[in-house]
Motif scaffolding. Structure first.
Motif, short mmCIF file in Angstrom:
data_model
loop_
_atom_site.label_atom_id
_atom_site.label_comp_id
_atom_site.label_asym_id
_atom_site.label_seq_id
_atom_site.Cartn_x
_atom_site.Cartn_y
_atom_site.Cartn_z
N GLN A 89 0.77 -1.09 0.22
CA GLN A 89 -0.12 0.00 -0.13
C GLN A 89 0.75 1.27 0.01
O GLN A 89 0.52 2.21 -0.90
CB GLN A 89 -1.13 -0.04 1.16
N LEU A 90 1.76 1.58 0.92
CA LEU A 90 2.61 2.40 0.95
C LEU A 90 3.63 2.64 -0.36
O LEU A 90 4.16 3.86 -0.06
CB LEU A 90 3.30 2.64 2.22
N ASP A 91 3.45 1.91 -0.96
CA ASP A 91 4.49 1.91 -2.36
C ASP A 91 3.58 2.49 -3.39
O ASP A 91 4.00 2.25 -4.78
CB ASP A 91 5.13 0.73 -2.50
N ASP A 92 2.12 2.43 -3.38
CA ASP A 92 1.10 2.51 -4.23
C ASP A 92 0.92 4.10 -4.48
O ASP A 92 0.13 4.61 -3.35
CB ASP A 92 -0.09 1.44 -4.16
N ALA A 93 1.19 4.64 -5.50
CA ALA A 93 0.95 6.21 -5.59
C ALA A 93 -0.31 6.23 -5.61
O ALA A 93 -0.95 7.47 -5.10
CB ALA A 93 1.59 6.75 -6.94
N ALA A 94 -1.18 5.46 -6.17
CA ALA A 94 -2.83 5.83 -6.18
C ALA A 94 -3.49 5.63 -5.21
O ALA A 94 -4.26 6.40 -4.73
CB ALA A 94 -3.12 4.63 -7.24
N PHE A 95 -3.06 4.75 -4.19
CA PHE A 95 -3.64 4.99 -2.71
C PHE A 95 -3.03 5.90 -2.00
O PHE A 95 -3.80 6.58 -1.42
CB PHE A 95 -3.12 3.33 -2.11
N LEU A 96 -1.80 6.24 -2.02
CA LEU A 96 -1.54 7.57 -1.24
C LEU A 96 -1.85 8.92 -1.54
O LEU A 96 -2.05 9.67 -1.09
CB LEU A 96 0.31 7.46 -1.46
N ARG A 97 -2.58 8.69 -3.10
CA ARG A 97 -3.13 10.06 -3.44
C ARG A 97 -4.10 10.21 -2.84
O ARG A 97 -4.96 11.34 -2.57
CB ARG A 97 -3.31 9.72 -4.77
N ASN A 98 -5.01 9.25 -2.15
CA ASN A 98 -6.08 9.39 -1.32
C ASN A 98 -7.38 9.78 -2.26
O ASN A 98 -7.92 11.04 -1.43
CB ASN A 98 -5.79 10.22 0.04
N ASP A 99 -7.70 9.72 -3.20
CA ASP A 99 -8.77 10.11 -3.84
C ASP A 99 -10.02 9.39 -3.62
O ASP A 99 -9.79 8.60 -2.64
CB ASP A 99 -8.67 10.26 -5.55
N ALA A 100 -11.06 9.49 -4.28
CA ALA A 100 -12.42 8.91 -3.74
C ALA A 100 -12.44 7.42 -4.01
O ALA A 100 -13.17 6.53 -3.63
CB ALA A 100 -13.45 9.50 -4.74
N GLN A 101 -11.18 7.04 -4.97
CA GLN A 101 -11.15 5.44 -5.09
C GLN A 101 -10.20 4.98 -4.30
O GLN A 101 -9.43 3.64 -4.52
CB GLN A 101 -10.83 5.29 -6.67
N ARG A 102 -9.71 5.49 -3.04
CA ARG A 102 -8.74 5.10 -2.33
C ARG A 102 -9.04 3.54 -1.93
O ARG A 102 -8.30 2.55 -1.84
CB ARG A 102 -8.59 5.91 -1.15
N CYS A 103 -10.32 3.28 -1.54
CA CYS A 103 -10.63 1.98 -1.08
C CYS A 103 -10.50 0.76 -2.23
O CYS A 103 -10.16 -0.10 -1.84
CB CYS A 103 -11.96 1.85 -0.41
N TYR A 104 -10.85 1.55 -3.18
CA TYR A 104 -10.64 0.62 -4.48
C TYR A 104 -9.12 0.06 -4.64
O TYR A 104 -8.78 -1.12 -4.55
CB TYR A 104 -11.25 1.17 -5.82
N HIS A 105 -8.11 1.29 -4.53
CA HIS A 105 -6.97 0.84 -4.83
C HIS A 105 -6.50 -0.12 -3.49
O HIS A 105 -5.58 -1.02 -3.54
CB HIS A 105 -6.01 1.98 -4.82
N CYS A 106 -6.79 -0.01 -2.36
CA CYS A 106 -6.53 -0.68 -1.18
C CYS A 106 -6.80 -2.07 -1.43
O CYS A 106 -5.99 -3.10 -1.07
CB CYS A 106 -7.10 -0.03 0.16
N ARG A 107 -8.27 -2.40 -1.67
CA ARG A 107 -8.70 -3.72 -1.98
C ARG A 107 -7.97 -4.51 -3.23
O ARG A 107 -7.69 -5.61 -3.08
CB ARG A 107 -10.17 -3.88 -2.14
N ASP A 108 -7.70 -3.77 -4.23
CA ASP A 108 -7.14 -4.16 -5.37
C ASP A 108 -5.68 -4.63 -4.74
O ASP A 108 -5.36 -5.92 -5.35
CB ASP A 108 -7.00 -3.14 -6.31
N ASP A 109 -5.03 -4.03 -4.05
CA ASP A 109 -3.49 -4.19 -3.76
C ASP A 109 -3.61 -5.82 -2.82
O ASP A 109 -2.85 -6.44 -2.69
CB ASP A 109 -3.06 -2.98 -2.87
N LEU A 110 -4.57 -5.56 -1.82
CA LEU A 110 -4.85 -6.68 -1.06
C LEU A 110 -5.13 -8.06 -1.59
O LEU A 110 -4.20 -8.86 -1.33
CB LEU A 110 -6.04 -6.42 -0.06
#
Length: 281
Positions: A89-110
């Motif tokens: 997660q903390l290496d994922d720029a999309a997650f760190l950007r924290n936009d409205a799709q943050r939870c998507y990027h979190c689950r996708d990474d998981l």
């Protein structure tokens, strides 16, 4: 694990449907957060599949250490293996950007990390704890769950959050009344980049409040200001001069210049109100 409290026939039938679905999958890795929903799935998976079920948790700085310890202890109580994998997660720029799709990027990474873990241990499917109520909330992570082919047996059987807690209590699960939890990144308003410093600060602040006896709470970070959310009935507790002074001192020691109390009280997903209307669906 046997029911210790009689269940209403409709709820008992739903639990039977969950067990049947799990048996159909043959073997499962439960994406385990330690919360009430995935805890119920894990317990039912153990009943249905025995050693062909295990808990799988993704480790990240966005998840409190004490929650990981509690999840490990619960898995041991149920009698299943507890498998972990470090996420990116903390290496994922999309997650760190924290936009409205943050939870998507979190689950996708998981699930990007849980799928190889499941394959390595011979599990044919991954399950999660999504319940029927979750299907009607703003949950971008749900899209990633579906894309990953993850099975949601509680939602499929129509179990609501209330029924999850009722069934968990009947099964004697200690998670039946566990306060709702979400990853620490949910304490940071969308659009504000997520940092390790902010996550650790929020984690420490919430731990200090739990040490004061507050169970259901959030510390929302707004720059140098910490906004405390507790249950409405707990708000008056913070009117006590000594307690208020301790809380202010504790949170300022975390690095906050200002400490505020949300008079509305605790509510899940409150920061989603800041999203444009079209991004909440």
């Amino acid at each position: 694990m046997l029911e210790t409290v009689p269940l209403a026939p409709e709820l008992a039938a739903k639990l039977d449907a969950v067990r049947a679905r799990l048996r159909d999958l043959d073997s499962v890795l439960v994406a385990f957060s330690g919360g009430a929903d995935s805890a119920l799935v894990l317990a039912l998976a153990q009943q249905a599949l025995g050693e062909r079920a295990a808990a799988g948790m993704g480790l990240s700085a966005a998840y409190p250490v004490e929650e990981v310890d509690a999840a490990r202890a619960f898995a041991a109580d149920v009698g299943v293996r507890f498998l972990t994998v470090d996420t990116g997660q903390l290496d994922d720029a999309a997650f760190l950007r924290n936009d409205a799709q943050r939870c998507y990027h979190c689950r996708d990474d998981l699930y990007t990390h849980l799928r190889p873990l499941a394959a390595a241990h011979g599990f044919s499917a991954i399950c999660d704890g999504t319940n029927a109520d979750d299907l009607h909330d703003h949950r971008p992570g749900r899209r990633a769950t579906v894309e990953a082919g993850v099975v949601s047996p509680l939602a499929d059987a129509g179990l609501t959050k209330r029924e999850v807690r009722e069934a968990s209590r009947a099964l004697g699960l200690r998670t039946w009344d566990k306060p709702q939890q979400a990853c620490l990144s949910s304490r940071i308003p969308h659009g504000v980049p997520i940092t390790l410093t902010a996550l650790r600060r929020v984690e420490r602040a919430e731990r200090l409040l739990r040490d004061e006896g507050f169970r259901q709470l959030r510390v929302r970070e707004h720059g140098d200001c910490a906004r405390i959310e507790v249950e409405a009935e707990d708000i008056t507790r913070l009117l006590d001069t000594a307690l208020r002074a301790r809380v202010v001192e504790a949170l300022r020691s975390c690095g906050y210049a200002f400490v505020s109390l949300d008079l509305e009280g605790f509510a899940t997903g409150k920061l989603n109100r800041l999203l444009p209307q079209g991004e909440r669906a």
